[in-house]
Design an enzyme around this catalytic site. Sequence first.
Site, mmCIF file in Angstrom:
data_model
loop_
_atom_site.group_PDB
_atom_site.id
_atom_site.type_symbol
_atom_site.label_atom_id
_atom_site.label_comp_id
_atom_site.label_asym_id
_atom_site.label_seq_id
_atom_site.Cartn_x
_atom_site.Cartn_y
_atom_site.Cartn_z
ATOM 1 N N LYS A 257 -7.838 -11.291 6.913
ATOM 2 C CA LYS A 257 -7.404 -10.519 8.105
ATOM 3 C C LYS A 257 -8.502 -9.559 8.545
ATOM 4 O O LYS A 257 -8.775 -9.387 9.735
ATOM 5 C CB LYS A 257 -6.099 -9.825 7.740
ATOM 6 C CG LYS A 257 -5.930 -8.383 8.121
ATOM 7 C CD LYS A 257 -4.603 -7.803 7.746
ATOM 8 C CE LYS A 257 -4.696 -6.877 6.550
ATOM 9 N NZ LYS A 257 -5.437 -5.637 6.776
ATOM 10 N N LYS B 216 -4.560 -14.890 -6.751
ATOM 11 C CA LYS B 216 -5.372 -14.406 -7.872
ATOM 12 C C LYS B 216 -4.423 -14.045 -9.002
ATOM 13 O O LYS B 216 -3.211 -13.881 -8.770
ATOM 14 C CB LYS B 216 -6.218 -13.193 -7.475
ATOM 15 C CG LYS B 216 -5.373 -11.988 -7.078
ATOM 16 C CD LYS B 216 -6.202 -10.804 -6.662
ATOM 17 C CE LYS B 216 -6.376 -9.808 -7.747
ATOM 18 N NZ LYS B 216 -6.875 -8.503 -7.299
ATOM 19 N N PHE C 274 -8.640 1.318 -1.123
ATOM 20 C CA PHE C 274 -9.510 0.291 -1.727
ATOM 21 C C PHE C 274 -8.799 -0.260 -2.960
ATOM 22 O O PHE C 274 -9.324 -0.259 -4.062
ATOM 23 C CB PHE C 274 -10.873 0.895 -2.087
ATOM 24 C CG PHE C 274 -11.625 1.409 -0.890
ATOM 25 C CD1 PHE C 274 -11.572 2.755 -0.540
ATOM 26 C CD2 PHE C 274 -12.333 0.539 -0.061
ATOM 27 C CE1 PHE C 274 -12.248 3.227 0.582
ATOM 28 C CE2 PHE C 274 -13.003 1.002 1.066
ATOM 29 C CZ PHE C 274 -12.959 2.355 1.391
ATOM 30 N N LEU C 275 -7.531 -0.676 -2.747
ATOM 31 C CA LEU C 275 -6.691 -1.103 -3.869
ATOM 32 C C LEU C 275 -6.730 -2.626 -3.998
ATOM 33 O O LEU C 275 -6.587 -3.336 -3.016
ATOM 34 C CB LEU C 275 -5.239 -0.664 -3.631
ATOM 35 C CG LEU C 275 -5.016 0.832 -3.327
ATOM 36 C CD1 LEU C 275 -3.546 1.077 -2.978
ATOM 37 C CD2 LEU C 275 -5.466 1.709 -4.477
ATOM 38 N N VAL D 258 0.843 -1.216 0.000
ATOM 39 C CA VAL D 258 0.000 0.000 0.000
ATOM 40 C C VAL D 258 0.872 1.258 0.000
ATOM 41 O O VAL D 258 0.616 2.217 -0.735
ATOM 42 C CB VAL D 258 -0.954 -0.006 1.215
ATOM 43 C CG1 VAL D 258 -1.706 1.318 1.336
ATOM 44 C CG2 VAL D 258 -1.939 -1.164 1.119
ATOM 45 N N GLY E 42 -15.538 -20.105 -7.433
ATOM 46 C CA GLY E 42 -14.166 -20.631 -7.553
ATOM 47 C C GLY E 42 -13.825 -21.464 -6.334
ATOM 48 O O GLY E 42 -14.706 -22.050 -5.707
ATOM 49 N N ARG F 289 -0.345 -15.283 -0.133
ATOM 50 C CA ARG F 289 -0.987 -15.243 1.191
ATOM 51 C C ARG F 289 -2.410 -15.771 1.119
ATOM 52 O O ARG F 289 -3.231 -15.307 0.342
ATOM 53 C CB ARG F 289 -0.956 -13.810 1.753
ATOM 54 C CG ARG F 289 0.431 -13.393 2.234
ATOM 55 C CD ARG F 289 0.478 -11.948 2.673
ATOM 56 N NE ARG F 289 0.395 -11.038 1.527
ATOM 57 C CZ ARG F 289 0.533 -9.704 1.654
ATOM 58 N NH1 ARG F 289 0.724 -9.156 2.836
ATOM 59 N NH2 ARG F 289 0.468 -8.921 0.585
ATOM 60 N N CYS G 61 -5.966 -9.388 2.630
ATOM 61 C CA CYS G 61 -6.960 -8.463 3.191
ATOM 62 C C CYS G 61 -8.223 -9.120 3.715
ATOM 63 O O CYS G 61 -8.555 -8.990 4.887
ATOM 64 C CB CYS G 61 -7.300 -7.401 2.146
ATOM 65 S SG CYS G 61 -5.865 -6.434 1.717
ATOM 66 N N GLU H 130 -4.904 -5.980 -5.447
ATOM 67 C CA GLU H 130 -3.605 -6.406 -5.982
ATOM 68 C C GLU H 130 -3.782 -6.739 -7.458
ATOM 69 O O GLU H 130 -4.774 -7.319 -7.871
ATOM 70 C CB GLU H 130 -3.087 -7.624 -5.200
ATOM 71 C CG GLU H 130 -2.720 -7.267 -3.778
ATOM 72 C CD GLU H 130 -1.820 -8.308 -3.120
ATOM 73 O OE1 GLU H 130 -1.954 -8.520 -1.914
ATOM 74 O OE2 GLU H 130 -0.996 -8.915 -3.821
#
Length: 452
Positions: free
Chosen positions: A268, A326, A155-156, A11, A258, A333, A265, A158
Site C-alpha cells: 500500500k 510472515k 514503525f511496528l 496500530v 524468499g 493480506r 504496509c 506485525e
Amino acid sequence: MIISIYGAGYVGLITAACLAKLEHQVTCVDIDTKRIAMLRKGQCPVYEAQLPELISEAVQANRLHFTDNFAEATKRADIHFIATGTPSLPEGNANISQIIAVAVTVAQQTERDCLLVIKSTVPVGTGDALQVRIDKELLKRRQKIRISVAANPEFLREGSAVHDFMNAERIIIGGKAQEIAPLQIVYHPLVAKNIPLLSMSRRSAELAKYAANVMLACRVSFINQISQLAGALGANIDEVRQGIALDTRIGPHFLRPGIGYGGSCFPKDISALVYTAKALQIDASLIEAIAKVNQLQKNWLIERLQHHFNNKLAGLKIGIWGLAFKPGTDDLRDASSLVAMKSLLAAKAKLIVFDPAALLAAQKLFINEPAIRWCETATEVLTASLDALLIATEWPEFRNFNLHFLSEKLNKAPLIDGRNCFTLEQVKQAGVAYYYSVGRPQVMSRREIICA
Ligand code: UDX
C-alpha cells in the site's frame, strides 16, 4: 496524559495498550461496536504476541478503556491519536477519508486546547490539509480553542509490534516545535531509555515513514532479484549475502531471499508513494520496480513445481506449509501463499494446507473449496501421500521440523522451500529426494548436487 486513540485496529490497539503501559490514561474508540464489545469482554481481535496480556493489565489498572461513543473519547483528551486505516484506492493513492472524518469530529466536539496526532501512514501534506480543515471547523463553531496537528508515524512490525513500540529504534514527531511538545511528555518513559526522539517538520515525518518502508521493501526485492541470478548461475545466495553483508554500508538485515513480501504496509505504501510522485510529475521508476520484482517473485513456488512436473499439475496432491504473509501473524493480506494457491487451483491440483495461525482466515477466503483439505497440524499434511510439499511461510515449527521424518514421509516428492527454512547440509544429511530453495543449488539426495 489523557489520551484518546481513534481506531481499534492493529496500530490503534498496540498504541493504546503501550501508552497505557507508559501510565497514560487511554480511551480507545472504534465505530465497530462488535469489536469494542469483544475488547470490553477482554477478547483481543488481533493476533499479536503480548497484546492480550497488555490490554487486560491496562484494563485491570483502569488505565485503558474501550468505547464506540465518540463524544466520550473526545471531550476529556489532551491528545487525540488517529490510527484508522488508510487502504489503497484503485488508482493506488491512500484513502484518508477515515482520517478526515475523525479530525473533523474532534474539531466539532472538543472543548479544550489539544493536539491531534496522525499515527496512520498518510500521504505527505495530509497534516497540513487537516490543520486547515480543523481551523475552519473551529471558526464555524466560533471556538477560540487551538487544535494543533502533529505527525507521529509508527514503525511496528506485525508479530513483534509490542516489542517494536517499547524498544523503538527512533520515535519521529512532526510539527511546529512548541505545538508538538506534549508528545515529549507522552514518550518520556521511552526517551528515558535512550530511545532517540526526532522532531522535524510534519511533511518530513510523513515522508520519512514512506521512505523507511520503501527502503525495506527495496532490500527484499533486491535480494530476491539477485537470488534469481544466483539460482540460474549455480551460485548460492546465502554465500552471496554473506559476501555483501559485512560491508557496513550494506549490513546483514532485511536481506532474506524468499517468495516476496506481503502484508498490509509495503504494497500500500509503495502504491501511495508512486501515486504522489506521478502527481508531481516526478520519476518513480525505482519505486515501481520494487513492486514489479516482488510480483514476479511471488510466482517462484509455482514455477518450481511446473519445472519439476513438466507443467503437468492437474490432479497432483500439493501440500502447503504456511499461509500467513510472515510468521507470528494470522494476516493474509498480500500473502505470497495466496498466489500459489490460486495458481494451483486453476491448474486443477489438490491442496492440503496448514498454517499455525492463519488457517481460519484462509478458510474465509476459499469458502467450500472442494480441492482444498485444511489440516490442523504440519504432520497431518504429510499423511496425504503428497506429490510435493511447498513452504510459503517460515514458521519456527517448520524450520525446526524433523527433516529425517519429513524426508521419509515425502519419499520421492520434492520439498519446495520458498523461505529457505533449511541449510543445504541439513537437507542432504536427511536424504530429502528433491529440495528446491530460493537462489541456491537444487539438492537431490544420494546423487550429485546439480545447478537449478
Ligand atoms: C513492515 C515494516 O517492517 C514496519 O516497520 C512497518 O511499520 C510496517 O511494515 P511488516 O509488514 O509487519 O512491517 O513485516 P516485515 O517484518 O517488515 O516483513 C514484511 C514482508 O517482507 C514480509 O512478507 C516478510 O516475509 C518479507 N521479508 C522481510 C522478506 O521477504 N525478507 C526479509 O529479509 C524481510
